[in-house]
Write a protein that holds these residues in place. Structure first.
Motif, PDB file in Angstrom:
ATOM      1  N   PRO A  39       0.789  -1.234   0.000  1.00 48.77           N
ATOM      2  CA  PRO A  39       0.000   0.000   0.000  1.00 48.77           C
ATOM      3  C   PRO A  39       0.820   1.282   0.000  1.00 48.77           C
ATOM      4  O   PRO A  39       0.332   2.325  -0.423  1.00 48.77           O
ATOM      5  CB  PRO A  39      -0.838  -0.113   1.269  1.00 48.77           C
ATOM      6  N   ASN A  40       2.084   1.199   0.475  1.00 49.13           N
ATOM      7  CA  ASN A  40       2.924   2.395   0.536  1.00 49.13           C
ATOM      8  C   ASN A  40       4.372   1.992   0.800  1.00 49.13           C
ATOM      9  O   ASN A  40       4.669   0.803   0.981  1.00 49.13           O
ATOM     10  CB  ASN A  40       2.426   3.367   1.614  1.00 49.13           C
ATOM     11  N   LYS A  41       5.263   2.972   0.843  1.00 44.58           N
ATOM     12  CA  LYS A  41       6.683   2.685   1.036  1.00 44.58           C
ATOM     13  C   LYS A  41       6.947   2.064   2.404  1.00 44.58           C
ATOM     14  O   LYS A  41       7.785   1.170   2.529  1.00 44.58           O
ATOM     15  CB  LYS A  41       7.528   3.940   0.858  1.00 44.58           C
ATOM     16  N   ASP A  42       6.247   2.517   3.432  1.00 45.11           N
ATOM     17  CA  ASP A  42       6.444   1.941   4.759  1.00 45.11           C
ATOM     18  C   ASP A  42       6.133   0.451   4.776  1.00 45.11           C
ATOM     19  O   ASP A  42       6.858  -0.334   5.388  1.00 45.11           O
ATOM     20  CB  ASP A  42       5.599   2.668   5.804  1.00 45.11           C
ATOM     21  N   ALA A  43       5.070   0.054   4.102  1.00 50.02           N
ATOM     22  CA  ALA A  43       4.720  -1.366   4.022  1.00 50.02           C
ATOM     23  C   ALA A  43       5.772  -2.136   3.229  1.00 50.02           C
ATOM     24  O   ALA A  43       6.091  -3.283   3.563  1.00 50.02           O
ATOM     25  CB  ALA A  43       3.339  -1.537   3.384  1.00 50.02           C
ATOM     26  N   LEU A  44       6.312  -1.509   2.198  1.00 51.29           N
ATOM     27  CA  LEU A  44       7.380  -2.131   1.419  1.00 51.29           C
ATOM     28  C   LEU A  44       8.608  -2.359   2.300  1.00 51.29           C
ATOM     29  O   LEU A  44       9.196  -3.447   2.298  1.00 51.29           O
ATOM     30  CB  LEU A  44       7.736  -1.260   0.215  1.00 51.29           C
ATOM     31  N   LEU A  45       8.985  -1.357   3.079  1.00 46.16           N
ATOM     32  CA  LEU A  45      10.134  -1.495   3.978  1.00 46.16           C
ATOM     33  C   LEU A  45       9.881  -2.551   5.055  1.00 46.16           C
ATOM     34  O   LEU A  45      10.779  -3.330   5.394  1.00 46.16           O
ATOM     35  CB  LEU A  45      10.472  -0.145   4.611  1.00 46.16           C
ATOM     36  N   ASP A  46       8.663  -2.600   5.581  1.00 46.09           N
ATOM     37  CA  ASP A  46       8.311  -3.634   6.564  1.00 46.09           C
ATOM     38  C   ASP A  46       8.453  -5.024   5.957  1.00 46.09           C
ATOM     39  O   ASP A  46       8.969  -5.943   6.603  1.00 46.09           O
ATOM     40  CB  ASP A  46       6.883  -3.446   7.083  1.00 46.09           C
ATOM     41  N   ALA A  47       8.015  -5.173   4.728  1.00 43.02           N
ATOM     42  CA  ALA A  47       8.128  -6.463   4.045  1.00 43.02           C
ATOM     43  C   ALA A  47       9.595  -6.829   3.805  1.00 43.02           C
ATOM     44  O   ALA A  47       9.972  -8.003   3.896  1.00 43.02           O
ATOM     45  CB  ALA A  47       7.359  -6.440   2.727  1.00 43.02           C
ATOM     46  N   LEU A  48      10.428  -5.838   3.526  1.00 46.50           N
ATOM     47  CA  LEU A  48      11.859  -6.089   3.354  1.00 46.50           C
ATOM     48  C   LEU A  48      12.480  -6.569   4.663  1.00 46.50           C
ATOM     49  O   LEU A  48      13.284  -7.505   4.659  1.00 46.50           O
ATOM     50  CB  LEU A  48      12.578  -4.832   2.876  1.00 46.50           C
ATOM     51  N   VAL A  49      12.122  -5.939   5.758  1.00 46.07           N
ATOM     52  CA  VAL A  49      12.635  -6.363   7.064  1.00 46.07           C
ATOM     53  C   VAL A  49      12.219  -7.802   7.345  1.00 46.07           C
ATOM     54  O   VAL A  49      13.027  -8.624   7.783  1.00 46.07           O
ATOM     55  CB  VAL A  49      12.145  -5.420   8.185  1.00 46.07           C
ATOM     56  N   ASP A  50      10.973  -8.129   7.077  1.00 49.09           N
ATOM     57  CA  ASP A  50      10.497  -9.493   7.278  1.00 49.09           C
ATOM     58  C   ASP A  50      11.265 -10.482   6.409  1.00 49.09           C
ATOM     59  O   ASP A  50      11.639 -11.567   6.867  1.00 49.09           O
ATOM     60  CB  ASP A  50       8.999  -9.601   6.982  1.00 49.09           C
ATOM     61  N   ALA A  51      11.503 -10.130   5.151  1.00 43.28           N
ATOM     62  CA  ALA A  51      12.220 -11.018   4.235  1.00 43.28           C
ATOM     63  C   ALA A  51      13.652 -11.247   4.691  1.00 43.28           C
ATOM     64  O   ALA A  51      14.148 -12.379   4.658  1.00 43.28           O
ATOM     65  CB  ALA A  51      12.192 -10.449   2.822  1.00 43.28           C
ATOM     66  N   VAL A  52      14.311 -10.198   5.135  1.00 47.78           N
ATOM     67  CA  VAL A  52      15.690 -10.338   5.617  1.00 47.78           C
ATOM     68  C   VAL A  52      15.707 -11.160   6.895  1.00 47.78           C
ATOM     69  O   VAL A  52      16.571 -12.022   7.079  1.00 47.78           O
ATOM     70  CB  VAL A  52      16.344  -8.954   5.830  1.00 47.78           C
ATOM     71  N   HIS A  53      14.744 -10.923   7.756  1.00 42.42           N
ATOM     72  CA  HIS A  53      14.673 -11.678   9.010  1.00 42.42           C
ATOM     73  C   HIS A  53      14.485 -13.167   8.741  1.00 42.42           C
ATOM     74  O   HIS A  53      15.064 -14.006   9.439  1.00 42.42           O
ATOM     75  CB  HIS A  53      13.538 -11.138   9.888  1.00 42.42           C
ATOM     76  N   GLU A  54      13.695 -13.526   7.750  1.00 36.69           N
ATOM     77  CA  GLU A  54      13.473 -14.928   7.402  1.00 36.69           C
ATOM     78  C   GLU A  54      14.754 -15.594   6.914  1.00 36.69           C
ATOM     79  O   GLU A  54      14.925 -16.803   7.070  1.00 36.69           O
ATOM     80  CB  GLU A  54      12.391 -15.054   6.332  1.00 36.69           C
ATOM     81  N   GLU A  55      15.668 -14.826   6.325  1.00 35.48           N
ATOM     82  CA  GLU A  55      16.913 -15.378   5.807  1.00 35.48           C
ATOM     83  C   GLU A  55      17.970 -15.571   6.894  1.00 35.48           C
ATOM     84  O   GLU A  55      18.948 -16.281   6.687  1.00 35.48           O
ATOM     85  CB  GLU A  55      17.489 -14.465   4.722  1.00 35.48           C
ATOM     86  N   MET A  56      17.772 -14.942   8.029  1.00 35.09           N
ATOM     87  CA  MET A  56      18.764 -15.014   9.102  1.00 35.09           C
ATOM     88  C   MET A  56      18.756 -16.396   9.750  1.00 35.09           C
ATOM     89  O   MET A  56      17.690 -16.961  10.006  1.00 35.09           O
ATOM     90  CB  MET A  56      18.487 -13.949  10.165  1.00 35.09           C
ATOM     91  N   LEU A  57      19.939 -16.911   9.992  1.00 36.41           N
ATOM     92  CA  LEU A  57      20.072 -18.179  10.692  1.00 36.41           C
ATOM     93  C   LEU A  57      20.313 -17.885  12.164  1.00 36.41           C
ATOM     94  O   LEU A  57      21.303 -17.258  12.530  1.00 36.41           O
ATOM     95  CB  LEU A  57      21.234 -18.989  10.124  1.00 36.41           C
ATOM     96  N   LEU A  58      19.381 -18.323  12.984  1.00 39.79           N
ATOM     97  CA  LEU A  58      19.500 -18.088  14.417  1.00 39.79           C
ATOM     98  C   LEU A  58      20.151 -19.304  15.073  1.00 39.79           C
ATOM     99  O   LEU A  58      19.978 -20.439  14.607  1.00 39.79           O
ATOM    100  CB  LEU A  58      18.121 -17.841  15.024  1.00 39.79           C
ATOM    101  N   PRO A  59      20.902 -19.113  16.123  1.00 44.22           N
ATOM    102  CA  PRO A  59      21.525 -20.254  16.796  1.00 44.22           C
ATOM    103  C   PRO A  59      20.479 -21.178  17.409  1.00 44.22           C
ATOM    104  O   PRO A  59      19.387 -20.737  17.781  1.00 44.22           O
ATOM    105  CB  PRO A  59      22.387 -19.612  17.882  1.00 44.22           C
ATOM    106  N   SER A  60      20.812 -22.416  17.455  1.00 43.17           N
ATOM    107  CA  SER A  60      19.907 -23.409  18.038  1.00 43.17           C
ATOM    108  C   SER A  60      19.822 -23.215  19.535  1.00 43.17           C
ATOM    109  O   SER A  60      20.810 -22.912  20.194  1.00 43.17           O
ATOM    110  CB  SER A  60      20.409 -24.818  17.703  1.00 43.17           C
ATOM    111  N   VAL A  61      18.647 -23.420  20.097  1.00 45.71           N
ATOM    112  CA  VAL A  61      18.479 -23.326  21.546  1.00 45.71           C
ATOM    113  C   VAL A  61      18.832 -24.641  22.211  1.00 45.71           C
ATOM    114  O   VAL A  61      18.898 -24.721  23.424  1.00 45.71           O
ATOM    115  CB  VAL A  61      17.049 -22.883  21.927  1.00 45.71           C
ATOM    116  N   GLU A  62      19.051 -25.683  21.413  1.00 49.10           N
ATOM    117  CA  GLU A  62      19.434 -26.977  21.956  1.00 49.10           C
ATOM    118  C   GLU A  62      20.947 -27.050  22.091  1.00 49.10           C
ATOM    119  O   GLU A  62      21.691 -26.428  21.346  1.00 49.10           O
ATOM    120  CB  GLU A  62      18.941 -28.085  21.027  1.00 49.10           C
ATOM    121  N   GLY A  63      21.411 -27.794  23.028  1.00 47.24           N
ATOM    122  CA  GLY A  63      22.858 -27.974  23.188  1.00 47.24           C
ATOM    123  C   GLY A  63      23.424 -27.044  24.216  1.00 47.24           C
ATOM    124  O   GLY A  63      22.724 -26.377  24.968  1.00 47.24           O
TER     125      GLY A  63
END
Length: 64
Positions: A39-63
């Protein structure tokens, strides 16, 4: 597809240059057609943040 194109645009030109109109020009479409996806640039930027966050590998909580 739009978010992937926005990520590629930001990588190539910098986040400051990313606008809905600039992205539309890069895709070869009219700016108004992108408003069906974001709907606007802010929504585009929010979607970019979400996309980058999905690509991040977080450390396992196990171990140790």
């Amino acid at each position: 597809m739009v978010i992937d194109a926005a990520l590629n645009f930001a990588d190539a030109h910098g986040l400051a240059k990313l606008t809905v109109r600039a992205l539309a020009d890069d895709l070869g479409v009219g700016a108004m057609s992108l408003y069906h996806h974001v709907p606007n640039k802010d929504a585009l930027l929010d979607a970019l943040v979400d996309a980058v966050h999905e690509e991040m590998l977080l450390p396992s909580v196990e171990g140790d």
